[in-house]
Scaffold this motif. Structure first.
Motif, short mmCIF file in Angstrom:
data_model
loop_
_atom_site.label_atom_id
_atom_site.label_comp_id
_atom_site.label_asym_id
_atom_site.label_seq_id
_atom_site.Cartn_x
_atom_site.Cartn_y
_atom_site.Cartn_z
N GLY A 6 0.80 -1.27 0.12
CA GLY A 6 -0.13 -0.22 0.15
C GLY A 6 0.88 1.26 0.08
O GLY A 6 0.40 2.42 0.58
N ALA A 9 -0.21 4.71 -4.60
CA ALA A 9 -1.81 4.86 -4.99
C ALA A 9 -1.97 6.04 -5.72
O ALA A 9 -1.36 7.14 -5.37
CB ALA A 9 -2.65 4.48 -3.87
N GLN A 27 -9.45 6.18 0.39
CA GLN A 27 -8.60 5.63 -0.61
C GLN A 27 -8.75 4.05 -0.61
O GLN A 27 -8.93 3.57 0.41
CB GLN A 27 -7.21 6.05 -0.27
CG GLN A 27 -6.08 5.39 -1.20
CD GLN A 27 -6.23 5.63 -2.71
OE1 GLN A 27 -6.12 7.07 -2.94
NE2 GLN A 27 -6.23 4.64 -3.61
N TRP A 29 -6.92 0.31 -1.34
CA TRP A 29 -5.67 -0.29 -1.17
C TRP A 29 -5.87 -1.63 -1.29
O TRP A 29 -6.90 -2.25 -1.19
CB TRP A 29 -5.17 0.14 0.37
CG TRP A 29 -5.02 1.45 0.91
CD1 TRP A 29 -5.97 2.30 1.40
CD2 TRP A 29 -3.96 2.48 0.28
NE1 TRP A 29 -5.46 3.49 1.53
CE2 TRP A 29 -4.22 3.64 1.05
CE3 TRP A 29 -2.76 2.20 -0.22
CZ2 TRP A 29 -3.32 4.63 0.79
CZ3 TRP A 29 -1.92 3.39 -0.30
CH2 TRP A 29 -2.42 4.59 0.00
N ASN A 31 -4.00 -5.30 0.14
CA ASN A 31 -3.35 -5.97 0.76
C ASN A 31 -2.74 -7.29 0.31
O ASN A 31 -3.51 -8.11 0.13
CB ASN A 31 -4.01 -6.25 2.13
CG ASN A 31 -3.24 -6.73 3.30
OD1 ASN A 31 -2.23 -6.20 3.71
ND2 ASN A 31 -3.56 -8.18 3.67
N HIS A 58 -10.35 0.05 2.33
CA HIS A 58 -10.21 1.46 2.27
C HIS A 58 -9.86 1.93 3.73
O HIS A 58 -10.05 1.06 4.77
CB HIS A 58 -11.58 1.97 1.78
CG HIS A 58 -12.89 1.89 2.67
ND1 HIS A 58 -13.34 2.85 3.35
CD2 HIS A 58 -13.67 0.91 3.13
CE1 HIS A 58 -14.33 2.50 4.16
NE2 HIS A 58 -14.64 1.33 3.84
N ASP A 59 -9.79 3.31 3.68
CA ASP A 59 -9.05 4.06 4.79
C ASP A 59 -10.15 4.94 5.56
O ASP A 59 -9.65 5.59 6.43
CB ASP A 59 -7.70 4.39 4.69
CG ASP A 59 -7.85 5.56 3.49
OD1 ASP A 59 -9.04 5.99 3.06
OD2 ASP A 59 -6.98 5.82 2.98
N ALA A 148 -7.66 1.13 -7.17
CA ALA A 148 -6.24 1.11 -6.83
C ALA A 148 -5.47 0.71 -8.04
O ALA A 148 -5.78 -0.30 -8.70
CB ALA A 148 -6.02 0.20 -5.53
#
Length: 439
Positions: A6, A9, A27, A29, A31, A58-59, A148
């Motif tokens: 990650g 991006a 965002q 991502w 893993n 996502h974050d 992504a």
């Protein structure tokens, strides 16, 4: 070891209002394992499969993200590895689209959603390398779509030949009690395609774990705690050969005794093949076992009372004490076990700062000078024994005589507050505050 990626991006173009509102940003991502070694077959047989866990997340917990699509490109594995696709992936040639209906955040309950079965290709040679590339998209975020991008995330697969020692999973120990003896189910399997001619086992036991078994072929070292946290380490060499598929257990069960001062303990286990042989996949050679003990550590702080004439410099002592019965250490993070905080009273100036203390603004921000700050946070170290007592002596100049002026003195964990998990081991919060009184 496999690590969560990650690093790269693309930023999302968003309206200015959405960009200014953190609840609307997000965002996507991926893993994925950074790399993985695939063993050849034993005795020229078919190579065994390995599982590769991949997921998207996502974050922003304030945003719901759905309809995730993970695009996987295995064209870079030709002649190196073969992939078996799971049911939630639709393959087409050397790529596949995998469905993730609900895209999670990366919190503690995160789990990968796509599990690929991979093995070395027939005819592949040791040392051959290949690459899996990923990209992803999902519904959500300020523009309605999160991405992504391609080539931002990948996994390198390497064909290897040799032993692959793997420690069986061990569940954390919870609700231990001081004085208990606990047996740790320690077992090692050789998942490689070649024998391990001997095995080295290393054990690290934190301060609250006592009475490690004494095995022949082991060297034991005790750290007394002058600098690093007190602990016991054992390095053991065993001559037993492990053929592919064979398992190893210690000559007698691995047990630990929970000391009267035990609290949040840690037992690290590490294995490697003997005689300098290289393990082809070191990811599963090591584990750190958490052992939680029902115990308390009563942290307290004491202020001081100083007096003097204008321009006189005096000493102010702030004392942290752990009244036990348990010790405490941030063994994983290495963060301070406790911060001793001083808010400097009005009318005085700190002109001498003890070791381990850092200047701050009142809000905790950066302060450019060591002396004269309005706030100081002092660190006694990342661990404290069950009877640690540490005094921080400040040199304080009295600029203005103001009778009864005080400054707050308090103690705080690295994050959060005492009394709240994971720092709920302190049974008495009333002695976590004091004052520095002047005149």
């Amino acid at each position: 070891m496999a690590v969560a990626a990650g690093l790269l991006a693309a930023g999302l173009a968003a309206p200015a209002l959405a960009a200014d509102d953190p609840s609307e940003n997000g965002q996507l991502w991926i893993n994925e394992p950074y790399d993985k070694t695939l063993p050849l077959g034993t005795g020229g047989g078919q190579p065994p499969s390995r599982t590769l866990g991949v997921g998207i997340y996502h974050d922003n917990e304030n945003v719901t993200v759905t309809d995730g699509k993970l695009f996987i490109d295995i064209s870079g594995l030709t002649g190196v590895a073969e992939v078996t696709w799971p049911e939630n992936c639709t393959p087409s040639g050397t790529s596949a689209v995998c469905d993730v209906p609900q895209v999670p955040t990366i919190g503690g309950d995160y789990e990968d959603q796509v599990f690929l079965k991979v093995r070395a290709a027939d005819g592949a040679r040791a040392g051959a390398k290949g690459r899996i590339a990923y990209e992803a998209s999902a519904t959500g975020g300020p523009d309605g779509t999160l991405t992504a991008p391609h080539e931002s995330f990948d996994t390198t697969l390497t064909v290897g030949s040799g032993p692959d020692l793997s420690i069986d999973p061990i569940a954390p120990v919870e609700a231990g009690r001081p004085g208990d003896e606990r047996t740790i189910p320690f077992r090692v399997v050789n998942n490689g395609n070649e024998s391990a001619n001997g095995i080295t086992v290393k054990l690290y036991a934190s301060y609250g774990l006592r009475e490690l078994p004494r095995y022949d072929g082991c060297t034991y070292t005790t750290v007394d705690g002058d600098h690093d946290a007190p602990s016991t380490t054992a390095t053991c060499t065993f001559d037993q050969a492990l053929a592919p598929g064979d398992s190893f257990e210690l000559p007698k069960p691995l047990t630990v005794r929970l000391a009267p001062y035990a609290l949040n303990e840690r037992l690290d286990l590490d294995v490697e093949p003997g005689h300098g042989a290289r393990d082809i996949d070191s990811e599963n050679d090591y584990t750190a076992l958490e052992i939680l003990v029902d115990n308390v550590a009563d942290f307290s702080v004491t202020g001081d009372a100083i007096s003097g004439a204008p321009d006189e410099t005096v000493t102010a002592d702030l004392t942290f004490e752990n009244k036990g019965p348990a010790w405490f250490g941030n063994l994983g993070s290495g963060e301070p076990a406790v911060d001793v905080r001083l808010i400097v009273p009005e009318g005085v100036k700190v002109v001498g700062v003890p070791s381990g203390c850092r200047p701050h603004t009142l809000e905790g921000g950066y302060y450019p000078q060591q002396t004269g700050a309005p706030r100081y946070d002092c660190n006694p170290g990342y661990w404290v024994r069950e009877d640690t007592r540490r005094t921080f002596s400040f040199s304080v100049r009295i600029d203005t005589v103001v009778s009864g002026e005080t400054g707050a003195v308090s103690i705080h964990p690295a994050f959060g507050e005492f009394g709240e998990a994971p720092f709920d081991f302190d049974p008495d919060l009333a002695n976590n505050t004091a004052v520095l009184a002047v005149n």
